[in-house]
Design a protein around this motif. Structure first.
Motif, PDB file in Angstrom:
ATOM      1  N   TRP A 169      82.127 -66.111 -55.338  1.00 11.64           N
ATOM      2  CA  TRP A 169      81.445 -67.249 -54.724  1.00 11.64           C
ATOM      3  C   TRP A 169      81.904 -67.577 -53.317  1.00 11.64           C
ATOM      4  CZ3 TRP A 169      81.712 -71.336 -59.265  1.00 11.64           C
ATOM      5  CH2 TRP A 169      81.015 -70.824 -60.369  1.00 11.64           C
ATOM      6  N   ILE A 170      83.169 -67.358 -53.022  1.00 13.99           N
ATOM      7  CA  ILE A 170      83.709 -67.810 -51.731  1.00 13.99           C
ATOM      8  C   ILE A 170      83.161 -66.980 -50.570  1.00 13.99           C
ATOM      9  CG2 ILE A 170      85.815 -68.094 -50.343  1.00 13.99           C
ATOM     10  CD1 ILE A 170      87.279 -68.816 -52.959  1.00 13.99           C
ATOM     11  N   VAL A 171      82.622 -67.689 -49.586  1.00 14.68           N
ATOM     12  CA  VAL A 171      82.064 -67.063 -48.392  1.00 14.68           C
ATOM     13  C   VAL A 171      83.108 -67.099 -47.269  1.00 14.68           C
ATOM     14  CG1 VAL A 171      80.231 -67.226 -46.650  1.00 14.68           C
ATOM     15  CG2 VAL A 171      79.721 -67.787 -49.037  1.00 14.68           C
ATOM     16  N   SER A 172      83.783 -68.245 -47.126  1.00 13.44           N
ATOM     17  CA  SER A 172      84.811 -68.385 -46.088  1.00 13.44           C
ATOM     18  C   SER A 172      85.730 -69.557 -46.420  1.00 13.44           C
ATOM     19  CB  SER A 172      84.173 -68.611 -44.713  1.00 13.44           C
ATOM     20  OG  SER A 172      83.509 -69.872 -44.694  1.00 13.44           O
ATOM     21  N   ILE A 173      86.924 -69.520 -45.844  1.00 18.79           N
ATOM     22  CA  ILE A 173      87.875 -70.623 -46.006  1.00 18.79           C
ATOM     23  C   ILE A 173      88.370 -71.017 -44.614  1.00 18.79           C
ATOM     24  CG2 ILE A 173      90.104 -71.358 -46.938  1.00 18.79           C
ATOM     25  CD1 ILE A 173      89.653 -69.526 -49.319  1.00 18.79           C
ATOM     26  N   THR A 174      88.195 -72.294 -44.280  1.00 16.18           N
ATOM     27  CA  THR A 174      88.614 -72.812 -42.977  1.00 16.18           C
ATOM     28  C   THR A 174      89.698 -73.861 -43.171  1.00 16.18           C
ATOM     29  OG1 THR A 174      86.320 -72.521 -42.262  1.00 16.18           O
ATOM     30  CG2 THR A 174      87.744 -73.838 -40.830  1.00 16.18           C
ATOM     31  N   ASP A 175      90.756 -73.750 -42.387  1.00 15.29           N
ATOM     32  CA  ASP A 175      91.847 -74.725 -42.457  1.00 15.29           C
ATOM     33  C   ASP A 175      91.470 -75.946 -41.611  1.00 15.29           C
ATOM     34  OD1 ASP A 175      94.185 -76.125 -42.599  1.00 15.29           O
ATOM     35  OD2 ASP A 175      95.474 -74.504 -41.893  1.00 15.29           O
ATOM     36  N   LEU A 176      91.218 -77.067 -42.271  1.00 18.23           N
ATOM     37  CA  LEU A 176      90.833 -78.289 -41.555  1.00 18.23           C
ATOM     38  C   LEU A 176      92.029 -79.205 -41.267  1.00 18.23           C
ATOM     39  CD1 LEU A 176      87.481 -79.488 -43.194  1.00 18.23           C
ATOM     40  CD2 LEU A 176      87.825 -77.976 -41.253  1.00 18.23           C
ATOM     41  N   THR A 177      93.244 -78.719 -41.549  1.00 15.12           N
ATOM     42  CA  THR A 177      94.429 -79.568 -41.386  1.00 15.12           C
ATOM     43  C   THR A 177      94.549 -80.174 -39.976  1.00 15.12           C
ATOM     44  OG1 THR A 177      95.484 -78.161 -43.035  1.00 15.12           O
ATOM     45  CG2 THR A 177      96.904 -79.701 -41.852  1.00 15.12           C
ATOM     46  N   PRO A 178      94.346 -79.396 -38.897  1.00  9.84           N
ATOM     47  CA  PRO A 178      94.442 -80.003 -37.566  1.00  9.84           C
ATOM     48  C   PRO A 178      93.424 -81.136 -37.367  1.00  9.84           C
ATOM     49  CG  PRO A 178      94.493 -77.612 -37.399  1.00  9.84           C
ATOM     50  CD  PRO A 178      94.134 -77.933 -38.823  1.00  9.84           C
ATOM     51  N   LEU A 179      92.213 -80.951 -37.891  1.00  9.62           N
ATOM     52  CA  LEU A 179      91.177 -81.984 -37.803  1.00  9.62           C
ATOM     53  C   LEU A 179      91.614 -83.239 -38.564  1.00  9.62           C
ATOM     54  CD1 LEU A 179      88.130 -82.792 -37.086  1.00  9.62           C
ATOM     55  CD2 LEU A 179      87.617 -82.026 -39.410  1.00  9.62           C
ATOM     56  N   VAL A 180      92.134 -83.036 -39.766  1.00  8.70           N
ATOM     57  CA  VAL A 180      92.596 -84.158 -40.594  1.00  8.70           C
ATOM     58  C   VAL A 180      93.701 -84.934 -39.859  1.00  8.70           C
ATOM     59  CG1 VAL A 180      93.843 -84.731 -42.738  1.00  8.70           C
ATOM     60  CG2 VAL A 180      91.911 -83.130 -42.796  1.00  8.70           C
ATOM     61  N   GLN A 181      94.629 -84.211 -39.249  1.00  6.13           N
ATOM     62  CA  GLN A 181      95.731 -84.874 -38.534  1.00  6.13           C
ATOM     63  C   GLN A 181      95.222 -85.663 -37.337  1.00  6.13           C
ATOM     64  OE1 GLN A 181      98.115 -81.360 -37.969  1.00  6.13           O
ATOM     65  NE2 GLN A 181      99.229 -81.625 -39.889  1.00  6.13           N
ATOM     66  N   LYS A 182      94.235 -85.118 -36.660  1.00  8.46           N
ATOM     67  CA  LYS A 182      93.635 -85.791 -35.507  1.00  8.46           C
ATOM     68  C   LYS A 182      92.939 -87.084 -35.958  1.00  8.46           C
ATOM     69  CE  LYS A 182      90.721 -84.543 -31.544  1.00  8.46           C
ATOM     70  NZ  LYS A 182      89.855 -83.490 -30.995  1.00  8.46           N
ATOM     71  N   MET A 183      92.157 -86.974 -37.043  1.00  3.54           N
ATOM     72  CA  MET A 183      91.445 -88.146 -37.564  1.00  3.54           C
ATOM     73  C   MET A 183      92.423 -89.209 -38.056  1.00  3.54           C
ATOM     74  SD  MET A 183      88.298 -86.293 -39.568  1.00  3.54           S
ATOM     75  CE  MET A 183      87.417 -87.797 -40.000  1.00  3.54           C
ATOM     76  N   ARG A 184      93.477 -88.748 -38.722  1.00  2.00           N
ATOM     77  CA  ARG A 184      94.498 -89.665 -39.247  1.00  2.00           C
ATOM     78  C   ARG A 184      95.165 -90.438 -38.100  1.00  2.00           C
ATOM     79  NH1 ARG A 184      98.770 -86.491 -42.560  1.00  2.00           N
ATOM     80  NH2 ARG A 184     100.070 -86.533 -40.709  1.00  2.00           N
ATOM     81  N   LYS A 185      95.423 -89.745 -37.002  1.00  4.01           N
ATOM     82  CA  LYS A 185      96.041 -90.378 -35.827  1.00  4.01           C
ATOM     83  C   LYS A 185      95.105 -91.458 -35.267  1.00  4.01           C
ATOM     84  CE  LYS A 185      98.724 -88.975 -31.736  1.00  4.01           C
ATOM     85  NZ  LYS A 185      98.254 -89.883 -30.692  1.00  4.01           N
ATOM     86  N   HIS A 186      93.811 -91.117 -35.163  1.00  2.23           N
ATOM     87  CA  HIS A 186      92.832 -92.111 -34.706  1.00  2.23           C
ATOM     88  C   HIS A 186      92.859 -93.351 -35.598  1.00  2.23           C
ATOM     89  CE1 HIS A 186      91.127 -89.860 -31.480  1.00  2.23           C
ATOM     90  NE2 HIS A 186      90.454 -88.990 -32.216  1.00  2.23           N
ATOM     91  N   LEU A 187      92.864 -93.127 -36.912  1.00  2.00           N
ATOM     92  CA  LEU A 187      92.856 -94.249 -37.859  1.00  2.00           C
ATOM     93  C   LEU A 187      94.133 -95.073 -37.739  1.00  2.00           C
ATOM     94  CD1 LEU A 187      91.332 -92.532 -41.022  1.00  2.00           C
ATOM     95  CD2 LEU A 187      90.254 -94.320 -39.650  1.00  2.00           C
ATOM     96  N   ASP A 188      95.274 -94.383 -37.655  1.00  2.00           N
ATOM     97  CA  ASP A 188      96.565 -95.078 -37.544  1.00  2.00           C
ATOM     98  C   ASP A 188      96.628 -95.937 -36.279  1.00  2.00           C
ATOM     99  OD1 ASP A 188      97.367 -93.895 -39.876  1.00  2.00           O
ATOM    100  OD2 ASP A 188      98.682 -92.400 -38.942  1.00  2.00           O
TER     101      ASP A 188
END
Length: 196
Positions: free
Chosen positions: A148-167
């Motif tokens: 089933w898996i087509v691709s796997i993308t690491d979204l960790t940098p995006l999550v950290q960026k969003m978390r910083k905005h929220l903080d």
């Protein structure tokens, strides 16, 4: 059941994105192999979620131990529908099952489990519609990994960026970075069994 149940996801004609959170050891291998390999275990149930914000709520924006890395796992749409077709709700609902006994029997035999939880806002507050979580059991997990898996993308940098905005009180900046999600058309025949 007052909340609306919808599957909201980032999908196209052939694929759909699921979000999962893992420790570095599993995430590093998965991103490199573009599928899951040990230390990921195919011997236990793995939960996949099409809602990015629900996973952010669950992993506390990657702050929870063992959930530091956020992966976007794009899978074949046919695989997703196959999983939903094999799924049984994690608790008895009169609308979906004839009796508690019938549900229990179906649940014990089901290769896939489905649970509904309140969808979340950027700040983690509950919303009036529910988000789906799908648990893939041992009988089907190999299909997920191999077919089933087509691709796997690491979204960790995006999550950290969003978390910083929220903080730092910039929820509007974080909102602009959210992955796009739209209501996924669940086949009519599956609505009742899924408690929709």
């Amino acid at each position: 059941m007052s909340a609306t149940r919808e599957v909201r996801a980032d999908y196209d004609r052939t694929s759909i994105v699921m979000y999962q959170a893992y420790p570095d050891a599993i995430a590093d291998v998965a991103v490199k192999a573009q599928t899951f390999r040990p230390p990921f275990s195919t011997g236990r149930m793995t939960w996949i979620k099409p809602s990015f914000l629900w996973l952010m709520h669950r992993s506390n924006w990657g702050r929870k131990s063992g959930q530091e890395r956020t992966l976007a796992v794009r899978i074949r749409r046919a695989g997703w529908v196959e999983a939903l077709s094999a799924a049984v709700l994690t608790s008895f609902e009169p609308k979906a099952h004839a009796s508690p006994e019938a549900w229990r029997k179906a649940f014990e035999a089901a290769p896939v489990h489905v649970q509904w939880d309140p969808e979340r806002t950027l700040r983690g507050a509950g919303l009036p519609h529910d988000s789906i979580q799908v648990g893939l059991g041992r009988a089907i997990i190999q299909r997920f990994v191999d077919d089933w898996i087509v691709s796997i993308t690491d979204l960790t940098p995006l999550v950290q960026k969003m978390r910083k905005h929220l903080d730092e009180g910039r929820a509007d900046h974080a909102a602009r970075l959210l992955p796009k999600e739209a209501v996924f058309p669940v086949p009519d025949a599956l609505m009742r069994p899924l408690g929709m």
